[in-house]
Design an enzyme around this catalytic site. Structure first.
Site, short mmCIF file in Angstrom:
data_model
loop_
_atom_site.label_atom_id
_atom_site.label_comp_id
_atom_site.label_asym_id
_atom_site.label_seq_id
_atom_site.Cartn_x
_atom_site.Cartn_y
_atom_site.Cartn_z
N ASP A 9 0.30 -15.04 -0.65
CA ASP A 9 0.54 -15.37 0.74
C ASP A 9 -0.19 -16.70 1.01
O ASP A 9 -1.17 -17.03 0.34
CB ASP A 9 -0.02 -14.25 1.62
CG ASP A 9 0.04 -14.60 3.08
OD1 ASP A 9 1.13 -14.93 3.58
OD2 ASP A 9 -1.02 -14.53 3.74
N ASP A 11 -0.88 -18.32 4.59
CA ASP A 11 -1.75 -18.39 5.76
C ASP A 11 -2.77 -17.26 5.79
O ASP A 11 -2.42 -16.08 5.66
CB ASP A 11 -0.91 -18.36 7.04
CG ASP A 11 -0.15 -19.67 7.21
OD1 ASP A 11 -0.75 -20.73 6.99
OD2 ASP A 11 1.05 -19.64 7.56
N ASP A 181 -3.41 -11.22 2.71
CA ASP A 181 -4.35 -10.66 3.69
C ASP A 181 -3.72 -9.60 4.59
O ASP A 181 -4.44 -8.86 5.25
CB ASP A 181 -4.93 -11.78 4.57
CG ASP A 181 -3.89 -12.38 5.51
OD1 ASP A 181 -2.88 -12.92 5.00
OD2 ASP A 181 -4.06 -12.30 6.74
#
Length: 233
Positions: A9, A11, A181
């Site tokens: 991922d 961001d 996240d």
């Protein structure tokens, strides 16, 4: 190490989007002529933006709608006579110039690129994400970038992960891992697609979701040791 395909991922995993978002928002409001304290406006914008992204990921709204609607709603909530379309354009333009790296991101990608292949998986806007990667210094270690915009489906939809893995040089489910996240997008997506996952959890949040990460780390420096431990298990 058993993994040869590492899907990250972008961001809040490799790039500190929260810091970049706040800087870009302030620059945008300044360009629109707004002066003074914008903390309350920014907090409301963030809440509106989060809700709209969840709607997008469920297929309820389009990304083009989201990009403008978040500003329209925030401005309306604060009684501001500002152009949401201009705000959207200025904000997206500034994002690639306000890139902030998570500590250890470049070194981690370089290490894993020497072992196998590193790909980016993101629900963000394609041309903006590619510009941000180029500005970050991560680009030389990244083999491909898979965006929901180009795919037509967003994380955690399994069709997004099928699209992503088709971009890799080689794909074997048991040799692939996602590092991200978000439990509801990255980890749940990995669960549904049948590949392993590493939950990047710097705030040490409790997992009250249905998503089950294969392992959990609190800094990017912990990722390689965690992956080596999985290989030894």
């Amino acid at each position: 190490m058993k993994h040869t395909l590492f899907l990250f991922d972008l961001d809040d995993t490799l790039l500190d989007f929260k810091a970049s978002e706040q800087r870009s928002f302030a620059l945008t409001l300044g360009e629109l002529g707004m002066r003074g304290d914008i903390d309350a406006l920014f907090a409301d914008y963030q809440a509106i933006n989060l809700a709209l992204w969840k709607s997008f990921e469920s297929g309820a709204v389009s990304k083009d709608f989201l990009k403008v609607e978040r500003f329209r709603k925030a401005f309306a909530q604060h009684g501001l006579d500002l152009d949401p379309e201009a705000a959207s354009r200025l904000y997206l333009e500034s994002l690639s110039n306000t890139v902030v790296l998570i500590d250890g991101a470049v070194r981690l990608c370089a290490t894993l690129a020497a072992i196998g292949e590193v790909g980016i998986i993101t629900n963000g806007v394609e041309h903006i994400q590619k510009r941000r990667i180029a500005s970050s210094g991560l680009g030389e270690h990244i083999s491909f970038v898979a965006t929901s915009e180009a795919c037509g489906h967003a994380k955690p939809d399994s069709r997004f992960f099928a699209y992503t893995t088709a971009m890799a040089r080689a794909f074997a489910s048991h040799e692939t891992i996602i590092v991200g996240d978000r439990l509801d997008a990255d980890i749940l997506g990995a669960n549904r697609f049948g590949i392993e996952s590493c939950w990047f959890n710097p705030d040490r949040l409790a997992n009250a979701s249905a998503a089950v990460p294969t392992c959990e780390v609190h800094t990017l420096h912990d990722v390689v040791p965690a992956l080596r431990s999985l290989a030894a298990a």
